[in-house]
Design a protein around this motif. Structure first.
Motif, PDB file in Angstrom:
ATOM      1  N   LEU A 172       4.951   5.910   4.756  1.00 30.04           N
ATOM      2  CA  LEU A 172       5.175   6.090   6.197  1.00 30.04           C
ATOM      3  C   LEU A 172       6.453   5.381   6.637  1.00 30.04           C
ATOM      4  CD1 LEU A 172       1.546   5.696   7.621  1.00 30.04           C
ATOM      5  CD2 LEU A 172       2.858   7.793   7.256  1.00 30.04           C
ATOM      6  N   ILE A 173       6.693   4.213   6.092  1.00 28.40           N
ATOM      7  CA  ILE A 173       7.922   3.485   6.452  1.00 28.40           C
ATOM      8  C   ILE A 173       9.141   4.295   6.039  1.00 28.40           C
ATOM      9  CG2 ILE A 173       9.308   1.440   5.950  1.00 28.40           C
ATOM     10  CD1 ILE A 173       6.778  -0.148   5.749  1.00 28.40           C
ATOM     11  N   LEU A 206       3.093  -0.248  11.604  1.00 23.93           N
ATOM     12  CA  LEU A 206       3.726  -1.385  10.931  1.00 23.93           C
ATOM     13  C   LEU A 206       2.824  -2.612  10.878  1.00 23.93           C
ATOM     14  CD1 LEU A 206       7.446  -1.175  12.081  1.00 23.93           C
ATOM     15  CD2 LEU A 206       6.485  -0.824   9.808  1.00 23.93           C
ATOM     16  N   LYS A 262      -0.860   6.711  12.746  1.00 21.30           N
ATOM     17  CA  LYS A 262       0.074   7.623  12.100  1.00 21.30           C
ATOM     18  C   LYS A 262       0.577   8.729  13.030  1.00 21.30           C
ATOM     19  CE  LYS A 262      -1.841  10.299   9.280  1.00 21.30           C
ATOM     20  NZ  LYS A 262      -2.603  10.937   8.192  1.00 21.30           N
ATOM     21  N   PHE A 265      -7.547   5.315   4.988  1.00 20.44           N
ATOM     22  CA  PHE A 265      -6.351   5.981   5.483  1.00 20.44           C
ATOM     23  C   PHE A 265      -6.500   7.495   5.361  1.00 20.44           C
ATOM     24  CE2 PHE A 265      -2.318   8.068   4.431  1.00 20.44           C
ATOM     25  CZ  PHE A 265      -1.600   7.810   5.582  1.00 20.44           C
ATOM     26  N   GLY A 323      -6.748   0.011   6.891  1.00 23.37           N
ATOM     27  CA  GLY A 323      -6.307   1.333   6.429  1.00 23.37           C
ATOM     28  C   GLY A 323      -6.527   2.376   7.512  1.00 23.37           C
ATOM     29  N   PRO A 358       0.859  -1.190   0.000  1.00 25.83           N
ATOM     30  CA  PRO A 358       0.000   0.000   0.000  1.00 25.83           C
ATOM     31  C   PRO A 358       0.900   1.247   0.000  1.00 25.83           C
ATOM     32  CG  PRO A 358      -0.510  -1.474   1.845  1.00 25.83           C
ATOM     33  CD  PRO A 358       0.777  -1.939   1.266  1.00 25.83           C
ATOM     34  N   GLY A 363      -0.365  -2.374   8.498  1.00 23.23           N
ATOM     35  CA  GLY A 363       0.130  -2.238   7.125  1.00 23.23           C
ATOM     36  C   GLY A 363       0.724  -3.539   6.627  1.00 23.23           C
ATOM     37  N   PHE A 414       0.508   4.290   0.850  1.00 24.60           N
ATOM     38  CA  PHE A 414       0.535   5.143   2.053  1.00 24.60           C
ATOM     39  C   PHE A 414       1.404   4.518   3.147  1.00 24.60           C
ATOM     40  CE2 PHE A 414      -3.286   2.514   2.285  1.00 24.60           C
ATOM     41  CZ  PHE A 414      -3.227   1.972   3.548  1.00 24.60           C
ATOM     42  N   TRP A 415       1.363   3.201   3.223  1.00 22.89           N
ATOM     43  CA  TRP A 415       2.154   2.501   4.236  1.00 22.89           C
ATOM     44  C   TRP A 415       3.643   2.564   3.890  1.00 22.89           C
ATOM     45  CZ3 TRP A 415       4.237  -2.844   4.405  1.00 22.89           C
ATOM     46  CH2 TRP A 415       4.581  -3.247   5.705  1.00 22.89           C
ATOM     47  N   VAL A 465      -3.945   2.115  10.264  1.00 20.68           N
ATOM     48  CA  VAL A 465      -2.680   2.787   9.911  1.00 20.68           C
ATOM     49  C   VAL A 465      -2.836   4.288  10.115  1.00 20.68           C
ATOM     50  CG1 VAL A 465      -1.086   3.318   8.032  1.00 20.68           C
ATOM     51  CG2 VAL A 465      -1.987   1.007   8.266  1.00 20.68           C
TER      52      VAL A 465
END
Lengths: 305, 331, 308
Positions: free
Chosen positions: A148-149, C278, C267, C247, C260, A142, C281, A144-145, C263
């Motif tokens: 973020l990572i 983590l 955030k 999200f 979603g 994804p 996701g 968005f994930w 996450v």
């Protein structure tokens, strides 16, 4: 050839018209737009006033053509929320998104095409398997994930790159990677498949029989043929990427058109949303049009038909 | 006698695969002299095409080639580097393929593809190379040759494309041409024209040619020597007269029975057939490869089959008695 | 069963190895061998099965109520970061058990994936088959609609429509389903055209079969394998879009446990408690990866000649 371009242009125009109608109709999805604009607790008289002020009392088709006539001239009305002309708002933000899109596509092409070629040259080798792994992960992750990572690793832990903003080129590194990685798997796979296909064809054997070097065989004879479908795909992906910039821009707080889209959707600012949908669609339509014409130039079989 | 242009001993091609190694070419020997036409005949899958590709060094990466000797004009092809092979290919040995429809690159003009080999092997100005291309296109019977240079392959018919392929092979005046069933994909009337053209050019330019075909009529007409291939082995080799008039191997006899002969084949009389199919090529074969389809097959066919000779006419069969085992000298 | 191998010319040998080589495995055996030999297909299938079981039996498996807040136990770390087995994956910013929310979240993702793929599959297949079979004007109209659909930015349109209509699970699923039919239409159109040109379709028409009958008994079975591949790909696509919408805060609304959304909620705390981001996701990634692996595997196994 000219016929083809004209026909293709006609189609693009027709598609644009339809898309513009659909994005125009968006404001009627919520029911009565006058009620929405007038706000909660408005009296009947207020609503009526809004209705006639915005022209919502006219037949829909009349309203559509009035809107379209203005839109063609670059006037999308005023933003409900920002109270500014939508055109100014969007124009202000679009350059960031276009820059991001170009960087992302550049990144995708630079990684995907060489990887695809090498993978096709040595099927089932380590390079091929690694490339496949990259593309399988890229198709499933994804964005968005993934973004973020990247922020956690490169902005917070390593402190190499800024997490948000638009101040310098450094701000574009992570968004470019996220956006580019989104487009890369499909391009890589198509390049690989195309090259495998082409490398098994008889004319490659002919080229070798003439004494061409491997590099010449790969690039002059192989890639030149395999690249034709990749051009179309890249155009499509470019359109998708701009549409997908909404996610990436909101993660990295890049102040582009995607971010604007998110803001205006969250605030029910329909004129801005309409304009953005239309503009993003137009990007897609123009890109695919260019790609089709470019393809016709690259492929002599299409050129003469 | 002069040394041969091409000399091949014990050539093998192996394809390693999950379910056992395939042996599509199982140790073949032959010589090709300058200016000579050698026809290789045999049914589909007998290893003819792989033999020709292995001579050119064009086998796929997964295929393995081995031989005791493979010499072309004094050059050892077995030890040749990729670079040395590239210098030979197109310049001194050229190949014409079966599929004219797909053997030309669709995105380049005929002219560009014709002059490519010339520019790769000889330093010369483009204009001169183009002049040579026009000359050769005319030679292969293409009208309005100069205007063809700017055309793309899809604008030409199959017959024209094969003429272009022939012209392309001749660009650098090679010493040897390998033509792998060059007319199979064409209309019958075109086939005869193309073959005639190829034959005349080879004779005119004094080149050696290996012609792969399954048309025995063609063989009888154009070949100096014939090699009959079956299941990866050359079961019989000799001059046209030797092989056609006195076939010594049952397979060759079977092949010859399949074609009608004026005066010999009676009206309404059935033509010969060879029952069965070519055996799978996995693993080594002990004994005769043809025994599963041979009318004379017997216990002796399971043992080793020596190659035998009658005055240079070579064959591999235990049944035709009275001939001495061959020395290790081919054709 | 011992096979007697005879030389076609009559001269027989006992079990001649040359002739035995000619006999090979049946098509069914070859298919089974391909399935069992395809790692991606097996792994993908196993992961999907596991997550599907998790979704179906969520109330039995989940250790806690996924909605129960406990402000006293906010953001407890997972057990591998020093937490307790009471909350194996810790708790979120409202003290809700993370594992339980994750398990219930599988329901949202899988439901959206399956239902949206069915909606878009019905629309797209109908359009694609009609275009491919009837050609002419029908084809022109469908091709035009596909072009229009592709021109519209999916995430943006979905986001706008969901924002206007309100972010319930039903709305999100329907909107995503109504938007993702393009690939079905494209692939089904192409496959139908291919199959339509085959001799057996002409033969069916020649013996007087009706159009619906031809579509059902001749066309559909022969494009089904392509359909299945697209279904899996679009399931994955729908799941990713739902997650992205949630999200962005404009999809499924809290307190529904959507991955979603988890996450998104994690955030703000990401820099202190990265596992909040983590874990959901990674699960989302795993599910989508598994579906894609299965899709690729199905394509390899059912149409080995199309493998790239």
């Amino acid at each position: 050839m000219i016929n083809f371009v004209l026909r293709r242009l006609g189609l693009a125009l027709l598609v644009s018209l339809t898309v513009s109608f659909l994005s125009f109709m968006l404001i009627f999805l919520s029911g009565d737009p006058a009620v929405a604009i007038a706000g909660e607790g408005a009296s009947m008289a207020d609503i009526e006033a809004v209705r006639s002020q915005y022209g919502f009392d006219r037949p829909i088709l009349v309203q559509y053509f009035a809107w379209l006539g203005q839109a063609v001239q670059g006037n999308f009305g005023n933003s409900y929320y920002f109270n500014l002309p939508v055109t100014d708002l969007v124009a202000d933000r679009l350059s960031v998104t276009v820059k991001l899109g170009l960087c992302g596509m550049g990144f995708a092409l630079i990684t995907a095409i060489p990887l695809g070629v090498i993978a096709a040259m040595r099927p089932n080798s380590i390079v091929d398997r690694t490339a496949l792994l990259f593309s399988v992960v890229g198709q499933a992750i994804p964005s968005f994930w993934f973004g973020l990572i990247l922020i956690v690793v490169f902005a917070v832990q390593l402190r190499w790159l800024p997490a948000s903003g638009t101040d310098s080129w450094k701000n574009f590194v992570m968004p470019t990677i996220v956006l580019g990685y989104y487009a890369m798997p499909a391009i890589m796979r198509l390049t690989r498949a195309g090259m495998l296909d082409v490398l098994n064809s008889d004319f490659i054997r002919t080229a070798r029989a003439k004494g061409s070097s491997e590099l010449r065989v790969m690039f002059k004879h192989g890639l030149r043929n395999a690249i034709i479908p990749v051009v179309s795909l890249a155009a499509v992906q470019m359109g998708f990427m701009l549409g997908g910039s909404i996610v990436v821009e909101s993660i990295f707080a890049l102040n582009g058109a995607g971010y604007l889209a998110w803001e205006s959707i969250a605030r029910n600012d329909l004129p801005t949303v309409q304009a953005l949908i239309l503009i993003f669609s137009m990007f897609y339509i123009v890109f695919t049009l260019i790609a089709d014409v470019l393809n016709a130039c690259l492929d002599p079989r299409m050129r003469s038909s | 006698m002069t040394s041969p242009l091409l000399s091949v001993r014990n050539l093998k091609v192996d394809i390693p695969s999950g379910s056992g190694t395939l042996h599509p070419v199982r140790g073949i020997d032959f010589d090709l002299h300058r200016g000579e036409v050698l026809c290789v005949v045999g049914e589909s899958g007998s290893g003819k095409s792989l033999t020709s590709l292995s001579l050119m060094g064009l086998l796929g990466r997964t295929l393995e080639r081995s031989a005791d000797r493979m010499e072309f004009d004094g050059i050892n092809l077995l030890g040749a580097s990729g670079r040395q092979m590239r210098k030979l290919r197109g310049a001194r040995m050229a190949m014409i393929f079966q599929e004219p429809m797909t053997s030309l690159n669709p995105v380049y003009t005929i002219g560009d593809q014709l002059i490519e080999a010339l520019l790769l092997h000889r330093r010369m100005p483009r204009a001169q190379a183009r002049a040579r291309a026009v000359e050769l296109l005319e030679k292969v019977g293409i009208t309005a040759a100069a205007s063809r240079l700017g055309q793309y392959p899809h604008q030409l018919s199959g017959g024209l494309r094969q003429r272009v392929m022939i012209a392309m092979a001749l660009m650098c005046e090679p010493q040897m041409i390998i033509a792998d069933e060059p007319t199979t994909a064409l209309d019958v009337t075109i086939q005869a024209q193309i073959l005639r053209l190829l034959y005349d050019l080879v004779r005119e330019m004094d080149m050696a040619m290996i012609l792969i075909t399954h048309d025995l009529g063609v063989v009888a007409r154009v070949a100096d020597k014939v090699a009959v291939m079956y299941a990866g082995e050359l079961v019989e080799t000799g001059t046209v007269a030797e092989v056609f008039d006195q076939p010594l191997h049952p397979y060759t006899r079977g092949l010859l029975d399949c074609i009608p002969q004026p005066g010999k084949t009676g009206r309404g009389e059935p033509l010969g057939t060879i029952p069965g199919i070519v055996p799978s090529l996995v693993g080594q074969v002990d004994g005769c490869v043809f025994r599963t389809r041979c009318t004379q097959a017997g216990p002796a066919c399971l043992g080793p089959i020596p190659r035998r000779s009658r005055d240079g006419h070579l064959f591999r069969c235990v049944h035709t008695d009275g001939y001495a085992p061959a020395e290790t000298k081919a054709i | 069963m011992t096979q007697t191998v005879t030389n076609p010319t009559g001269a027989a040998f006992d079990r001649d190895p040359l002739l035995e080589q000619i006999l090979g495995p049946t098509p069914g055996q070859m298919l089974r061998r391909r399935v069992l030999g395809h790692q991606g297909l097996l792994i993908g299938g196993a992961v999907i099965a596991l997550l599907a079981l998790m979704a179906i039996f969520a109330p039995l498996i989940a250790p806690h109520d996924p909605f129960a807040q406990s402000l006293m136990n906010r953001m407890e770390p997972p057990v591998f970061l020093g937490g307790s087995w009471e909350h194996p994956l810790g708790t979120d910013h409202l003290g809700r058990d993370y594992l339980s929310r994750l398990i219930y979240g599988a329901r949202v993702s899988l439901l959206i994936g399956v239902v949206a793929a069915v909606i878009s599959g019905v629309i797209g297949t109908t359009m694609g088959v009609a275009a491919g079979y009837f050609g002419g004007r029908v084809d022109a109209v469908v091709t035009f609609l596909i072009n229009v659909r592709l021109a519209m930015p999916v995430v943006l349109v979905a986001l706008a429509v969901v924002a206007i209509l309100g972010g319930s699970l039903t709305v999100v699923t329907t909107v995503v389903g109504l938007l993702l039919w393009d690939r079905f239409a494209v692939v089904m159109r192409a496959s139908t055209r291919q199959v339509r040109a085959r001799e057996y379709v002409a033969a069916a028409r020649a013996v007087g079969a009706s159009t619906p009958r031809i579509l059902l008994t001749e066309i559909m079975p022969n494009i089904a394998n392509n359909l299945i591949v697209v279904v899996t790909l679009e399931m994955a696509h729908a799941i990713l879009i739902e997650a992205a919408l949630s999200f962005l805060g404009l999809g499924v609304q809290p307190p529904t446990p959507s991955w979603g959304l988890m996450v998104s909620e994690g955030k703000t705390m990401m820099l202190f408690e990265p596992w909040l981001v983590l874990i959901p996701g990674a699960v989302l990634f795993t599910l989508v990866l598994a579906i894609n692996l299965m899709g690729d595997g199905l394509r390899d196994v059912t149409a080995p000649e199309n493998r790239n």
